[in-house]
Design a protein around this motif. Structure first.
Motif, PDB file in Angstrom:
ATOM      1  N   MET A 259     -58.077  -1.641 -98.148  1.00 42.82           N
ATOM      2  CA  MET A 259     -58.709  -0.932 -97.040  1.00 42.82           C
ATOM      3  C   MET A 259     -57.700  -0.735 -95.911  1.00 42.82           C
ATOM      4  N   ASP A 260     -56.921  -1.756 -95.637  1.00 38.77           N
ATOM      5  CA  ASP A 260     -55.878  -1.700 -94.617  1.00 38.77           C
ATOM      6  C   ASP A 260     -54.903  -0.560 -94.917  1.00 38.77           C
ATOM      7  N   ARG A 261     -54.445  -0.496 -96.161  1.00 34.83           N
ATOM      8  CA  ARG A 261     -53.475   0.526 -96.553  1.00 34.83           C
ATOM      9  C   ARG A 261     -54.042   1.929 -96.369  1.00 34.83           C
ATOM     10  N   MET A 262     -55.298   2.138 -96.794  1.00 38.53           N
ATOM     11  CA  MET A 262     -55.894   3.468 -96.688  1.00 38.53           C
ATOM     12  C   MET A 262     -56.168   3.850 -95.238  1.00 38.53           C
ATOM     13  N   LEU A 263     -56.660   2.903 -94.453  1.00 38.80           N
ATOM     14  CA  LEU A 263     -56.925   3.194 -93.042  1.00 38.80           C
ATOM     15  C   LEU A 263     -55.626   3.435 -92.284  1.00 38.80           C
ATOM     16  N   THR A 264     -54.580   2.704 -92.649  1.00 36.60           N
ATOM     17  CA  THR A 264     -53.278   2.923 -92.019  1.00 36.60           C
ATOM     18  C   THR A 264     -52.788   4.337 -92.296  1.00 36.60           C
TER      19      THR A 264
END
Length: 350
Positions: A259-264
């Protein structure tokens, strides 16, 4: 065949022209201004066409979806393509696209419901006949992988599409209620109320907690869907333009670091920084316990979204959960992050 070749040529040319207009990483392709089209409202007795534009659907699941629609007062129709198995897909890319095109072209079909999600819609976007779709506007509804389909069709044709239940998730009172309110009972103003959670597995789960990320109110057109699909479309001719939009997002079974990677990645898109509001549904299966080598889902969302200063909330009633309200792509809405409220400001069907 010549018509299809002609269509593919024009689609390729459009894609090339669109990419030439991009001035840098993360700028959504600038599509020509297209008039918005509202599909005809759904009525009892209407015929709903079932398609499986991604994964294959099991016969028993298809039967239950048909049974649910019949109980709701609708007739159903599907082609033999929906029953196929081509690896993990319901059929080949060409046949899945043909099924969608034919459902729009068929005058006996009043609305189209995706039987299930899965994966595969991004593979058929350049095989769709957008002229046929634009010339035969009708309701198209689904979520998850269908995110690609409904946003691409709205972008290319102006047809308002719907992020809502698929056939395999329609057997829920709350989901049916809002599907009827949005598709069958058009109103100029429609407040969408979150579901009352009665199942202990839901109201005791951190993934269902509702919280404000950034306070404030906003108005704009709705776009979005599955975070994975929204991100997958970045850098393609079908990338979503988030400028002045209310962006709704959800996902399923994605660990916090994913989720972190996609939101980043989203926060590095120019148009996403110009969104008016960000609305998260329930991200089921995406949370983890806090440890010394892990973050919780809430920590990730707060860290990535809060610094943007855009009104935002988490936990609204949509996603890969039983209670899934229907959100119309391209319809203007009012959003109050502080009160966790969403209100449609116009009818989504004609």
């Amino acid at each position: 065949m010549s018509k299809r070749r002609s269509f593919l040529k024009s689609a390729t040319a459009l894609g090339a022209a669109t990419l030439l207009h991009q001035t840098g990483w993360g700028n959504a392709p600038q599509s020509p201004i297209i008039s918005r089209i509202k599909p005809k409202k759904l009525q009892l007795g209407d015929t709903i066409g079932l398609v499986a534009p991604g994964f294959a659907i099991k016969p028993e699941a298809l039967y239950l979806a048909i049974e649910t629609l019949h109980k709701m007062g609708f007739k159903t129709y599907h082609t033999e393509r929906i029953k196929g198995n081509y690896g993990y897909f319901s059929d080949t890319d060409e046949e899945r696209a043909k099924d969608v095109n034919e459902m729009f072209a068929n005058p006996d079909i009043d609305a189209i419901l995706c039987a299930r999600g899965g994966y595969g819609c991004t593979r058929i976007l350049d095989l769709l006949d957008y002229d046929i779709i634009q010339g035969n506007p009708k309701i198209l509804i689904g979520f998850s992988d269908i995110t690609a389909l409904i946003n691409a069709i709205y972008s290319r044709t102006g047809l308002v599409c719907f992020h809502g239940p698929v056939g395999t998730t329609l057997d829920d009172e709350y989901s049916q209620s809002y599907m009827k309110k949005v598709l069958m009972e058009p109103k100029e103003v429609l407040p969408i109320k979150n579901a009352i959670l009665k199942d202990p597995k839901q109201y005791r789960s951190s993934e269902y907690y509702r919280y404000t990320i950034t306070t404030g109110t906003a108005e704009g057109e709705l776009v979005g869907g599955s975070l994975s699909l929204v991100v997958a479309m970045i850098g393609t001719p079908f990338e979503i333009d988030f400028t002045d939009k209310l962006v709704f997002l959800e996902d399923v079974e994605e660990a916090p670091y994913r989720m972190d990677r996609m939101l980043t990645q989203l926060t590095q898109i120019d148009s996403f920084l110009k969104a008016k509001g960000i609305i998260f549904g329930v991200c089921k299966g995406c949370d983890r316990k806090r440890t010394t080598d892990n973050f919780t889902l809430r920590e990730v969302i707060m860290d990535r979204i809060s610094p943007l200063g855009i009104p935002a909330v988490y936990g609204m009633s949509f996603g890969h959960v039983p209670q899934n309200f229907t959100l119309p792509i391209g319809i203007k809405a009012h959003f109050n992050a502080s009160k966790k409220q969403l209100r449609l400001l116009e009818a989504a069907v004609s």
